[in-house]
Design a protein around this motif. Structure first.
Motif, PDB file in Angstrom:
ATOM      1  N   ALA A 189      25.137  12.268 -14.357  1.00  0.00           N
ATOM      2  CA  ALA A 189      25.622  10.934 -14.003  1.00  0.00           C
ATOM      3  C   ALA A 189      26.766  10.509 -14.914  1.00  0.00           C
ATOM      4  N   GLY A 190      27.855  10.055 -14.303  1.00  0.00           N
ATOM      5  CA  GLY A 190      28.985   9.581 -15.082  1.00  0.00           C
ATOM      6  C   GLY A 190      29.872  10.667 -15.633  1.00  0.00           C
ATOM      7  N   ALA A 191      29.579  11.926 -15.359  1.00  0.00           N
ATOM      8  CA  ALA A 191      30.389  13.071 -15.805  1.00  0.00           C
ATOM      9  C   ALA A 191      30.392  13.258 -17.314  1.00  0.00           C
ATOM     10  N   PHE A 192      29.280  12.898 -17.977  1.00  0.00           N
ATOM     11  CA  PHE A 192      29.200  13.134 -19.419  1.00  0.00           C
ATOM     12  C   PHE A 192      27.742  13.252 -19.835  1.00  0.00           C
TER      13      PHE A 192
ATOM     14  N   LEU B  37      25.231  12.879 -23.572  1.00  0.00           N
ATOM     15  CA  LEU B  37      25.209  12.455 -24.969  1.00  0.00           C
ATOM     16  C   LEU B  37      24.652  13.561 -25.848  1.00  0.00           C
ATOM     17  N   ASP B  38      23.779  14.379 -25.265  1.00  0.00           N
ATOM     18  CA  ASP B  38      23.066  15.392 -26.029  1.00  0.00           C
ATOM     19  C   ASP B  38      23.623  16.799 -25.839  1.00  0.00           C
ATOM     20  N   GLY B  39      24.779  16.929 -25.183  1.00  0.00           N
ATOM     21  CA  GLY B  39      25.380  18.234 -24.949  1.00  0.00           C
ATOM     22  C   GLY B  39      26.834  18.252 -25.378  1.00  0.00           C
ATOM     23  N   LEU B  40      27.640  19.005 -24.663  1.00  0.00           N
ATOM     24  CA  LEU B  40      29.057  19.102 -24.996  1.00  0.00           C
ATOM     25  C   LEU B  40      29.758  17.751 -24.906  1.00  0.00           C
ATOM     26  N   GLY B  41      29.298  16.909 -23.987  1.00  0.00           N
ATOM     27  CA  GLY B  41      29.925  15.607 -23.812  1.00  0.00           C
ATOM     28  C   GLY B  41      29.786  14.696 -25.008  1.00  0.00           C
ATOM     29  N   GLY B  42      28.809  14.983 -25.879  1.00  0.00           N
ATOM     30  CA  GLY B  42      28.604  14.152 -27.059  1.00  0.00           C
ATOM     31  C   GLY B  42      29.810  14.120 -27.981  1.00  0.00           C
ATOM     32  N   TRP B  43      30.657  15.131 -27.919  1.00  0.00           N
ATOM     33  CA  TRP B  43      31.884  15.139 -28.720  1.00  0.00           C
ATOM     34  C   TRP B  43      32.846  14.036 -28.296  1.00  0.00           C
ATOM     35  N   PHE B  44      32.704  13.546 -27.096  1.00  0.00           N
ATOM     36  CA  PHE B  44      33.661  12.582 -26.549  1.00  0.00           C
ATOM     37  C   PHE B  44      33.041  11.199 -26.343  1.00  0.00           C
ATOM     38  N   VAL B  45      31.932  10.931 -27.032  1.00  0.00           N
ATOM     39  CA  VAL B  45      31.306   9.612 -27.002  1.00  0.00           C
ATOM     40  C   VAL B  45      31.382   9.017 -28.402  1.00  0.00           C
ATOM     41  N   GLU B  46      32.051   7.892 -28.512  1.00  0.00           N
ATOM     42  CA  GLU B  46      32.208   7.251 -29.820  1.00  0.00           C
ATOM     43  C   GLU B  46      30.922   6.588 -30.297  1.00  0.00           C
ATOM     44  N   GLY B  47      30.110   6.096 -29.349  1.00  0.00           N
ATOM     45  CA  GLY B  47      28.865   5.442 -29.730  1.00  0.00           C
ATOM     46  C   GLY B  47      28.196   4.813 -28.532  1.00  0.00           C
ATOM     47  N   VAL B  48      26.974   4.344 -28.750  1.00  0.00           N
ATOM     48  CA  VAL B  48      26.236   3.642 -27.705  1.00  0.00           C
ATOM     49  C   VAL B  48      25.682   2.351 -28.274  1.00  0.00           C
ATOM     50  N   ASP B  49      25.648   1.333 -27.449  1.00  0.00           N
ATOM     51  CA  ASP B  49      25.059   0.052 -27.824  1.00  0.00           C
ATOM     52  C   ASP B  49      23.818  -0.143 -26.958  1.00  0.00           C
ATOM     53  N   GLY B  50      22.668   0.191 -27.539  1.00  0.00           N
ATOM     54  CA  GLY B  50      21.435   0.126 -26.789  1.00  0.00           C
ATOM     55  C   GLY B  50      20.580   1.342 -27.070  1.00  0.00           C
ATOM     56  N   ASP B  51      19.847   1.788 -26.075  1.00  0.00           N
ATOM     57  CA  ASP B  51      18.867   2.860 -26.218  1.00  0.00           C
ATOM     58  C   ASP B  51      19.485   4.233 -25.938  1.00  0.00           C
ATOM     59  N   PRO B  52      19.653   5.086 -26.954  1.00  0.00           N
ATOM     60  CA  PRO B  52      20.247   6.399 -26.729  1.00  0.00           C
ATOM     61  C   PRO B  52      19.426   7.286 -25.791  1.00  0.00           C
ATOM     62  N   SER B  53      18.087   7.194 -25.855  1.00  0.00           N
ATOM     63  CA  SER B  53      17.262   8.055 -25.003  1.00  0.00           C
ATOM     64  C   SER B  53      17.494   7.769 -23.525  1.00  0.00           C
ATOM     65  N   SER B  54      17.826   6.519 -23.208  1.00  0.00           N
ATOM     66  CA  SER B  54      18.113   6.177 -21.817  1.00  0.00           C
ATOM     67  C   SER B  54      19.398   6.854 -21.342  1.00  0.00           C
ATOM     68  N   VAL B  55      20.374   6.963 -22.226  1.00  0.00           N
ATOM     69  CA  VAL B  55      21.634   7.629 -21.868  1.00  0.00           C
ATOM     70  C   VAL B  55      21.382   9.108 -21.598  1.00  0.00           C
ATOM     71  N   ILE B  56      20.456   9.698 -22.344  1.00  0.00           N
ATOM     72  CA  ILE B  56      20.116  11.102 -22.119  1.00  0.00           C
ATOM     73  C   ILE B  56      19.378  11.271 -20.794  1.00  0.00           C
ATOM     74  N   GLY B  57      18.648  10.235 -20.370  1.00  0.00           N
ATOM     75  CA  GLY B  57      18.035  10.326 -19.051  1.00  0.00           C
ATOM     76  C   GLY B  57      16.720   9.610 -18.867  1.00  0.00           C
ATOM     77  N   ILE B  58      16.001   9.321 -19.975  1.00  0.00           N
ATOM     78  CA  ILE B  58      14.731   8.604 -19.850  1.00  0.00           C
ATOM     79  C   ILE B  58      14.537   7.742 -21.094  1.00  0.00           C
ATOM     80  N   SER B  59      14.379   6.461 -20.880  1.00  0.00           N
ATOM     81  CA  SER B  59      14.213   5.526 -21.995  1.00  0.00           C
ATOM     82  C   SER B  59      12.776   5.569 -22.507  1.00  0.00           C
ATOM     83  N   LEU B  60      12.608   5.974 -23.757  1.00  0.00           N
ATOM     84  CA  LEU B  60      11.258   6.000 -24.327  1.00  0.00           C
ATOM     85  C   LEU B  60      10.672   4.592 -24.463  1.00  0.00           C
ATOM     86  N   PRO B  61      11.440   3.595 -24.960  1.00  0.00           N
ATOM     87  CA  PRO B  61      10.858   2.255 -25.070  1.00  0.00           C
ATOM     88  C   PRO B  61      10.430   1.673 -23.721  1.00  0.00           C
ATOM     89  N   LEU B  62      11.275   1.829 -22.707  1.00  0.00           N
ATOM     90  CA  LEU B  62      10.928   1.282 -21.396  1.00  0.00           C
ATOM     91  C   LEU B  62       9.758   2.043 -20.776  1.00  0.00           C
TER      92      LEU B  62
END
Length: 222
Positions: free
Chosen positions: A171-174, A176-201
């Motif tokens: 989703a989104g063509a990137f 966070l936990d693979g090659l695309g992580g080199w091109f992400v400056e940061g996240v504001d919120g839950d990183p696990s959700s960006v990877i695909g499943i939010s642990l807190p939720l």
């Protein structure tokens, strides 16, 4: 209690394993385009949540789930093993448009032209279905939103990334936990959700159907 992930995503599986859960995996086979077409002008959050629910519900009603919940453990207790089925779906909202997996290098290249140096909102819909003795006894759903701040890859970097094939299937063509992580400056919120499943939720949704996440941890974890 059996934890079932209704997704073929290796990233979601890795997040759960790192967090102490060894899920069974059953891919839903849901026609996502058909589900989306049946929704009357959904908001981005409604869309990803509906897709997650469709996946979880399909697996909860599947013969594959019935097969794994009637194993030796269940037979010893003269009944079916309880299960929680978790479905997820992710999309990126950027520039007023909600996008999923690009599928082709051309689409992924265009996505990155819009994303580079800017931000996007990564939305992940979650659905939890609790099944007992073959019947659904609890349902909970929700959406996690996380802001992603993108770098500006050089033309050579972007072309190398596209050749890797990774951005075409996420989703989104990137990532966070693979090659695309080199091109992400940061996240504001839950990183696990960006990877695909939010642990807190997911923890909160499990609690809504009467399941404590610590009871799902592998032996020795809790």
């Amino acid at each position: 209690m059996r934890f079932v992930l209704a997704s073929a995503s290796p990233a979601r599986l890795a997040v759960l394993r790192a967090a102490g859960i060894e899920p069974s995996v059953i891919v839903s086979g849901v026609d996502e385009e058909a589900v989306a077409a049946g929704l009357p002008d959904p908001s981005p959050s409604e869309l990803v949540t509906a897709l997650a629910m469709a996946k979880a519900d399909a697996v909860a009603r599947s013969a594959d789930l019935a097969a794994i919940t009637h194993g030796s453990h269940a037979e010893a207790h003269e009944g079916a093993e309880d299960a929680v089925v978790v479905g997820c779906d992710s999309m990126l909202a950027i520039g007023g448009e909600v996008v999923g997996k690009p599928a082709t290098a051309e689409v992924a290249r265009a996505r990155w032209a819009a994303m580079a140096g800017g931000t996007g909102e990564l939305l992940t819909g979650h659905a939890v279905v609790r099944v007992s003795d073959g019947e659904t006894v609890g349902v909970a759903s929700g959406t996690q939103s996380t802001t992603v701040r993108f770098a500006s890859p050089t033309e050579a970097e972007l072309e190398a990334y596209l050749r890797s094939g990774e951005p075409l299937a996420v989703a989104g063509a990137f990532t966070l936990d693979g090659l695309g992580g080199w091109f992400v400056e940061g996240v504001d919120g839950d990183p696990s959700s960006v990877i695909g499943i939010s642990l807190p939720l997911t923890r909160r949704l499990l609690a809504e159907v009467g399941v404590s996440v610590v009871d799902l941890w592998r032996d020795g974890e809790g």
